[in-house]
Design a protein around this motif. Structure first.
Motif, short mmCIF file in Angstrom:
data_model
loop_
_atom_site.label_atom_id
_atom_site.label_comp_id
_atom_site.label_asym_id
_atom_site.label_seq_id
_atom_site.Cartn_x
_atom_site.Cartn_y
_atom_site.Cartn_z
N ASP A 71 -3.52 -23.83 56.98
CA ASP A 71 -4.45 -23.22 56.03
C ASP A 71 -5.68 -22.70 56.77
O ASP A 71 -6.78 -22.68 56.22
N SER A 72 -5.48 -22.31 58.02
CA SER A 72 -6.60 -21.71 58.77
C SER A 72 -7.07 -20.50 57.96
O SER A 72 -6.30 -19.59 57.68
N GLY B 167 -21.06 -20.66 49.09
CA GLY B 167 -20.25 -20.44 50.30
C GLY B 167 -18.76 -20.46 50.02
O GLY B 167 -18.29 -21.17 49.13
N CYS B 168 -18.02 -19.68 50.82
CA CYS B 168 -16.56 -19.60 50.65
C CYS B 168 -15.88 -20.86 51.17
O CYS B 168 -16.37 -21.51 52.10
N ALA B 169 -14.72 -21.15 50.59
CA ALA B 169 -13.91 -22.30 51.01
C ALA B 169 -13.01 -21.89 52.16
O ALA B 169 -12.35 -20.85 52.09
N GLY B 170 -12.93 -22.71 53.18
CA GLY B 170 -11.96 -22.45 54.24
C GLY B 170 -12.45 -22.95 55.58
O GLY B 170 -13.63 -22.81 55.91
N CYS B 171 -11.55 -23.55 56.35
CA CYS B 171 -11.83 -23.97 57.72
C CYS B 171 -10.96 -23.14 58.64
O CYS B 171 -9.76 -22.98 58.39
N PHE B 172 -11.56 -22.63 59.71
CA PHE B 172 -10.81 -21.79 60.64
C PHE B 172 -10.36 -22.63 61.83
O PHE B 172 -11.17 -22.99 62.70
N THR B 173 -9.07 -22.95 61.86
CA THR B 173 -8.56 -23.90 62.86
C THR B 173 -7.50 -23.31 63.78
O THR B 173 -6.92 -24.04 64.59
#
Ligand code: DOR
Ligand code: ZN
Length: 344
Positions: free
Chosen positions: A247-248, A261-267
């Motif tokens: 779910d990057s 703020g937007c939801a999301g983790c960049f992995t």
């Protein structure tokens, strides 16, 4: 020195976006991963087979020369989805799955499903042709606490839906709770669950203790520690119900660091080093290949990648703190622990 070699991993849940963002993040995933299930929540969403084909071309054009990476496309399920168009795209091998977003559940989900009865004919068609459904499993009711939305979804939506369409194969995307872990184990070959890298590392304290930390905010939101431990136990168990879907989800820093703020983790950049650290901590390095490289292809009826990826343990590895795009920086997920496994 310690070294492990595994089949090249795949990412069974990935956001690549479009335009400048796509160009910046596609190489980050293509560096380590063989394939990825590409989320269709663009604006406007990827709804038809033609749109999926065009998006696939844009992704391929964004890859570095010589990249060995195959995007596996999905369609975004709406109440107007045409079952025949979907079936054609699936028969052509263009799409590997369809994504169900409850309307309003997350980023760019406004075109998602409000009335699940309206998509029943499409679900029947998917069951008939063997096209899996990837589910964002959260209810959106105002009266349900955000930390309970996944567990309530399983009881109120997912289980009834699966009982009505038992042949539909379902992936519970990015599970975050013990309830999700337990339910995923009940479905045999018809049910799988992806687990993200970040949900193996953080609990909800990461977002809220010592100040608000927007880079740890994603959906479904990270839960209590007991849930993170249940996810760790599932991922490292060797049970093929569970596989990696990072779910990057890249957002520009200006969109993350905002009053809404937007939801999301960049992995995408450091996922494999983080996973090796996590599996080592749990004495389960021998289970990493199953989770990252074998269980996903098994669920989707694909062969595991022939190529391999080697991780070597040494001094702390460093990763860039951000990726630059033509529109601004994207912050890379900080696991808040030293990483020692380098991908070679
Ligand atoms: O954190 C998330 N970000 N969860 C989602 O379900 C969507 C994703 C995105 O597209 O940014
Ligand atoms: Zn996602």
């Amino acid at each position: 020195m310690q070294q492990i070699t595994i089949r090249r991993p795949d990412d069974w849940h990935l956001h690549l976006r479009d335009g400048a963002m796509l160009n910046a993040v596609a190489p980050e995933t293509a560096r380590h991963f063989g394939r990825a299930i590409i989320m269709p929540n663009l604006v406007p969403p990827v709804v038809t087979g033609d749109q999926a084909a065009a998006y696939r071309d844009r992704i391929l054009a964004a890859l570095p020369e010589g990249a060995e990476f195959e995007p596996l496309m999905t369609l975004y399920l709406t109440e107007d989805t045409d079952p025949d168009d979907l079936a054609r795209a699936h028969a052509d091998g263009l799409i590997k799955a369809v994504k169900l977003y409850p309307a309003g559940a997350t980023t760019n989900s406004a075109s998602g499903v409000r009335d699940f009865d309206k998509v029943r004919p499409v679900l029947e068609k998917m069951a008939e042709i063997g096209c899996p459904m990837c589910v964002h499993g959260e209810v959106v009711d105002d009266d349900i606490d955000i930390f309970d939305r996944e567990a309530v979804f399983i009881d109120r939506v997912l289980d009834p839906l699966r009982q009505k369409t038992p042949d539909l194969r379902v992936v519970m995307e990015h599970i975050t709770t013990k309830q999700g872990v337990d339910y995923a184990a009940t479905g045999g070959d018809a049910l799988g669950a992806t687990i993200t890298t970040h949900h193996l590392v953080i609990n909800r304290n990461a977002i809220l203790v010592g100040g608000i930390k927007p880079h740890y905010y994603c959906l479904p939101v990270a839960k209590r520690e007991e849930h993170r431990l249940a996810l760790r136990a599932a991922a490292t168990s060797g049970d093929s119900s569970y596989f990696l879907g990072t779910d990057s989800a890249p957002h520009l820093d200006e969109a993350k660091l905002s009053p809404c703020g937007c939801a999301g983790c960049f992995t995408a950049t450091n996922t494999m080093s983080i996973l090796a650290e996590v599996f080592e901590q749990d004495n389960a390095l021998d289970k990493l290949e199953g989770f990252a490289s074998l269980h996903g292809p098994k669920f989707y009826g694909l062969a595991a990648n022939e190529a391999t990826l080697t991780l070597t343990k040494g001094d702390a590895v460093s990763y860039p703190t951000e990726i630059k795009t033509a529109e601004g920086p994207v912050t890379v997920f900080d696991p808040m622990m030293p990483l020692h496994w380098q991908v070679s």
